[in-house]
Each structure stands twice: as C-alpha cells, then as structure tokens.
Design a protein around this motif. Structure first.
Motif, PDB file in Angstrom:
ATOM      1  N   MET A 445      46.338  20.634  15.329  1.00 43.92           N
ATOM      2  CA  MET A 445      47.244  20.746  16.477  1.00 43.92           C
ATOM      3  C   MET A 445      48.220  19.573  16.508  1.00 43.92           C
ATOM      4  O   MET A 445      48.007  18.552  15.852  1.00 43.92           O
ATOM      5  N   MET A 446      49.299  19.761  17.321  1.00 44.26           N
ATOM      6  CA  MET A 446      50.310  18.718  17.469  1.00 44.26           C
ATOM      7  C   MET A 446      50.890  18.775  18.877  1.00 44.26           C
ATOM      8  O   MET A 446      51.275  19.845  19.345  1.00 44.26           O
ATOM      9  N   PRO A 447      50.982  17.622  19.560  1.00 42.33           N
ATOM     10  CA  PRO A 447      51.439  17.618  20.951  1.00 42.33           C
ATOM     11  C   PRO A 447      52.961  17.604  21.072  1.00 42.33           C
ATOM     12  O   PRO A 447      53.671  17.112  20.193  1.00 42.33           O
ATOM     13  N   LYS A 448      53.446  18.100  22.234  1.00 41.67           N
ATOM     14  CA  LYS A 448      54.881  18.070  22.519  1.00 41.67           C
ATOM     15  C   LYS A 448      55.307  16.764  23.162  1.00 41.67           C
ATOM     16  O   LYS A 448      56.480  16.400  23.143  1.00 41.67           O
ATOM     17  N   ASP A 449      54.339  16.015  23.757  1.00 39.16           N
ATOM     18  CA  ASP A 449      54.652  14.745  24.406  1.00 39.16           C
ATOM     19  C   ASP A 449      53.377  13.911  24.480  1.00 39.16           C
ATOM     20  O   ASP A 449      52.298  14.345  24.064  1.00 39.16           O
TER      21      ASP A 449
END
Length: 632
Positions: A445-449
C-alpha cells in the motif's frame, strides 16, 4: 593557487610532497564552498582528499583502473580529472552526477550507487586484464562500512583464491579498529609496512619452504612457526588468511606515508590490501564533529557556522513514520525496528534513543536483515524493516524465500519510494511495486498524505496474516490535520476523493495532487473527472474496479513508478483475467533510467504532469459525429 593549474592527473606528477599537501587544503576549501550551495556528500569526500591525490600521483588513470565503492566519495577524483569547473552543476538536472558516471569521463570506469560492489568489479577487471594479456593496475577503494556487505566478503574469498594482482584500499573512516587494540597495533603496523620487514619475511618463508618434509612432526612444526610469525607480526591477519598481503594501518592524511606504502604494495605479487585510517569530514570542524549528519548534505549551509538552510514546512514522511512508530511501540512491546545502516535516513534515531534494545542496525547487510526479520516474526515479535526502496532490491531473494513463502508477519517500511531527486538513477525507488506485487502473500500500500501513512502503519502492525509493505516518498507531507489516534484501513479498499462521470483517474500516493490539479483544469472545460485514491496496490479493490467498468468510465492510472509491472499493469491483468472490457491508460515512468535532478524535473521528464493528464483525458473522450447537414 595550485588547484587552478590542475587539469588532469598528469599535472600532479611533477609536484613535491609539500605542494601536494597544499593542493589537498585547496581541494578541501573548494569542496566546502561548492557544496554549501549545491549540497552533496561532503564528509566522505573531505576524508579521502590525500588518498585520492596519492592514487592519481602514483598510478596512471584511466589505464590503471580506479574503482570506487558506492562512488559518493569520488568528488576529489572528479576534480583531478578535469571536472572542477562543473561543480556548480553537481547533482542538478543535466549536470554532474554525484556518483561515478562513465558517460562523464574516461577516468570513471565503474558506476555504483549501492555499496559493496567494488571488489567484485575489481576482480572482473583483473581477470579480463590477464585474459587479454594487458599489464594495467586495478585498484578498488572500499569503506569499512561497505566491507560488512556479504557481496564484499564473497569477493574477498574469490580474490584470495585466484591470487590475481590487484590492490584493495580499505578506507577506514570510523576509527573503530585503532582504539580497540591501542598503541601496539600502530607499532606492528609500522613494522608491517617497513620494506626491510617485507624482505625479511620473504627470506624466512623461502628458508622454511626449503625444509624437507621428512617427518610429520617436522613439517607441522615448520607450518606452526610460519603461522606464529604471522600472528605475532601481522596486524591484518584476517586479510592474510583471505589470501591478501596486508599493509597498514596507514595514516590516510599523511601523503608521504601513503605514497611510500602504495609503492611497496604495487611491487608486491598477488592481491594486496592497504588499510588506511581517515577522518570523515577532515578539515571542516562541523563535519568532523558530526560526520553522520554531514555524510550527505541535502540543503545549502552557512560555511562559518555549519547551519543548514532548510525551508520550513510540514514534516517529511520519514519523520512521520519514525514518530508514529514510537507511539505504537509504546503500546506494543513486540515491535522491533530493523535497518541496514540507515537509522538516520530511515527516521529511527529517536526510536533508538527511546528503545535501544528494540532497535537493530545490522550494517550494510540488507539480505541478512530480511532473513533476521523472518526469524523475529517466527518467534512472535513484530519486526518493522525500515529500508529504502532501492536498497530493498538487494534482499529480493530473502523477501521471497524466507518471508513471503513462510507467510511471516514482517512489516516493510519502504522509504524513498518514487523519484528521489539529486541522488538520481541508482537511488530511484520506482521498481519495488514490480518486484513485490507478484509475490504470494504480500500486501502492498501507499498513502496519499502523512495522516494516511499513520493509518497504514496502524493497519500494518495490526495485520496478523503475513507480510505487508508501506511505500512512501522522499518529500514533505501536505500539512494535513493529523488524527490523534490513527484508525486502521480495511485491506484492499480504495477511496473516492472526488466524484465525476466523464472519466476516472486512479492515482497512487503523491500523484493524487497531480490528479486533483488536472481535475480542476478539466472542470473549467465542463469535464468532471472522478479521482480515486488507489492506496492498495495489492490486493486491488476489485469491487471498485468492476463498478468502474460497469459504468463505462474511461480510466487513467497515474503512478510514480515503472509502468512495466506497476499498478496500471496489475489493473489491466485483472480486467484481462476476468474477461471484463475496460478502457485503461497508464501514465507512469517509461522504460528508461531517469537521472539526477529535482523531483519536479524528473516528473517532467517522465511525463507525470498535470498537462499530460489533461491531454490524456481529452484524448479519451468519445468524438461527436457530424451529419451531412451539420452537427448531430
């Protein structure tokens, strides 16, 4: 100034030792001044000024091959090989690379941005030299930190076996050996580098070799005598046992001693190792006092005080990660942080201060770190492997074989995911999706902020069903509001952040900002674009993907990662596997290496821009057909 007269290595040959010493000081001043503007690897280069001067004074580059491990300590080499006038462009877009670069100069014979490669490269060049019947020297420069890498030890083993003529210079800049063994070590080292001692040892070996092996006892006594002499007189016995003749330790800032020892080593047969003691940051008091901080300078600084001139803004993702991990470790004693020699770069310095027993720095040993994490997880702990994306590549087999295959609860904190700016092509974190998403049991996964990063950390540490990775970029956060208590995110769930019915942009991580700006421009044209935070790379949000296809929405996947094998590829594979018709275009990093520059410039080169997204959406719109009598 002497430095102004140096246009190439040949200009050093006629200088006296005092003139070389003066040149060393001029080079130091040059580096301190230039890097105060451009940034770069200051402390490592200040430490190898005399060493590099001695190499170019004695040997004939590029005929003789200089192989720098990692390459971030090659600035002096660049200065001496005709590139001092380009230092204003150091690490800038289309400017001079911060590492060794073959395209820059014939004197750069080997490229590396990762450690522990120099000895293998030197062995290959020595073998090639002998196979071609040539006579050049091969000199590898490796640091004490890089020598901990398994690849370097593999190479040492082979070098000692083949006995090819080559020189290994061990640049020991941590001063960890001399204090441990004291004055005797220096005394024996002085004896070891004395040419008369060398001759005496050779004569003794010749004498002992002449003793006939007439009986087992006599032969064994002779061998024990030879070994005893080595252990008494040779301080570098470990390297002698590997099959390399050891010279040292040598003061790496004494040009006369360096040149003398290198001359002796050049005349030896077979492989030799020169142990050089240097001071990281030599000649600049702030860097000498804190060589770790000054290893790589990412921003300008004031020369007089050493004060960094950093812009004020939201914290970097790395800092958010480190602080959040401390919060979670306060509540869960099973959490252990693991890093391969990057405690500062990975944001774990504060964690190490708070939990010294739960912070494990394995040195430059990414493979060992991965397998060790597997065992920690197997024993019921929660290892968090904090590693740069580009360095995790080095542990691929261990991730597959030891972690994912056994479905162990290891958390991968994958820093520097995406473009990394001035460090360039060897450090770009753009391949991890392609080499991780196809491994069974892996969640990615990868966060937007930065707030979503905290939520993903909670998700990962609560996850008990196998390995899970969070990738995050080398940039500042957005300055969003931080939830005091981060809530977990359902695995595999995406988020619609903007509604629209003209097209859909599936954006990953920081590309969400680009998508939002593009959507605003398109809105002014009457085009309403749906924006989706595609935060889970694996598993995909299959429910949302089916819904998008059913609505007939044309889609753009926007990702700062390699197009081949990235998120877009995964989405196309999903639709193909299930026989679903969908219109999908990918905007990612094309099949080429993007060099150093600012992240903005790298995105521009790759086409990860607002303008590109707007044009792609416009091109995807169905064309309105016109009848013979006019518009339909």
């Amino acid at each position: 100034m002497l430095l102004e007269q140096i246009d190439g290595p040949k200009d050093l040959k006629t200088l006296t030792i005092p003139e070389l010493e003066q040149l060393a000081e001029e080079i130091r001043r040059f580096l301190i001044e230039k890097l105060s503007v451009t940034g770069g690897h200051l402390a490592p280069n200040l430490g190898v000024v005399e060493l590099t001067l001695a190499m170019h004074y004695l040997f004939d580059s590029p005929k003789d091959k200089f192989i720098f491990d990692v390459g971030h300590q090659s600035y002096v080499h660049k200065i001496l090989t005709g590139r001092k006038d380009r230092f204003d462009t150091l690490r800038k877009y289309k400017g001079m690379c911060g590492f060794v670069k073959r395209a820059e100069s014939e004197h750069d014979v080997w490229e590396a941005g990762h450690s522990s490669t120099s000895l293998s490269a030197a062995m290959g060049m020595a073998l090639a030299r002998d196979l071609k019947g040539e006579s050049n020297e091969v000199i590898a420069v490796i640091g004490d930190g890089a020598l901990t890498g398994g690849m370097a030890l593999e190479a040492l083993n082979h070098i000692g076996h083949e006995k090819k003529k080559m020189m290994v210079i061990l640049n020991d800049n941590e001063m960890s050996i001399a204090p441990n063994v004291g004055a005797m070590h220096h005394y024996l080292g002085k004896i070891r580098t004395d040419r008369h001692y060398q001759k005496a040892k050779e004569e003794l070996n010749q004498l002992l070799n002449k003793i006939p092996a007439i009986g087992g006892k006599l032969a064994k006594t002779a061998e024990r005598l030879k070994d005893s002499i080595k252990y008494l007189l040779v301080s570098g016995i470990l390297f002698e046992q590997f099959g390399l003749t050891y010279f040292g330790p040598v003061d790496g800032h004494d040009l006369g001693q360096l040149i003398d020892v290198m001359e002796q080593a050049r005349n030896a047969t077979g492989p030799v190792l020169i142990h050089v003691i240097t001071v990281k940051g030599k000649g600049y008091s702030p860097a000498e006092a804190d060589s770790h901080k000054w290893h790589g300078v990412s921003s300008p600084y004031k020369i007089e005080s050493g004060q960094m001139l950093k812009a004020v803004g939201p914290p970097m993702y790395t800092e958010v990660f480190g602080n959040t991990l401390i919060e979670m470790a306060e509540r869960d004693k099973r959490i252990v942080a693991v890093t391969p020699a990057m405690p500062s770069g990975s944001g774990l310095v504060k964690f190490a201060e708070r939990f010294p027993d739960r912070m494990i720095d394995v040195g430059i040993a990414e493979q060992h770190a991965a397998t060790m994490c597997a065992a920690l997880a197997m024993e019921g702990l929660k290892p968090v492997y904090a590693v740069y994306s580009t360095f995790l590549q080095r542990a691929y087999d261990q991730v597959v074989h030891d972690i994912c295959r056994q479905n162990l609860n290891v958390v991968f904190a994958i820093d520097r995911a995406g473009f990394v700016g001035p460090d360039g092509e060897t450090h770009q974190g753009v391949y991890d999706i392609a080499y991780l998403r196809h491994i069974p049991n892996m969640v990615l996964m990868m966060p937007k902020d930065e707030n979503e990063l905290r939520r993903m950390m909670r998700t990962a540490l609560d996850y008990e069903s196998g390995p899970i990775g969070i990738r995050y970029p080398r940039i500042n956060g957005l300055g969003v509001e931080i939830d005091p208590e981060p809530l977990p995110i359902p695995i595999g769930s995406w988020e619609t952040v903007r509604d629209g019915d003209s097209a859909a942009i599936l954006a990953l991580g920081p590309m969400l900002e680009v998508a939002e700006e593009a959507a605003e421009q398109l809105k002014r044209e009457g085009i309403n674009v749906r924006i989706i935070n595609a935060r889970f790379i694996k598993p995909l949000d299959e429910t949302m993907l089916r819904q998008l296809a059913q609505e007939g929405l044309r889609m753009i996947v926007l990702e700062e990662t390699a197009e081949l094998g990235g998120l877009g590829s995964s989405i196309l594979e999903f639709y193909s596997l299930h026989g679903i018709s969908a219109s999908v275009r990918i905007i990612g990093i094309p099949d080429l290496f993007i060099e150093h520059g600012s992240i903005k410039e790298q995105r521009q080169e790759a086409g990860l821009t607002v303008e590109r997204v707007v044009n792609e959406v416009m091109a995807m719109r169905p064309r309105v057909r016109k009848s013979a009598s006019g518009p339909a």
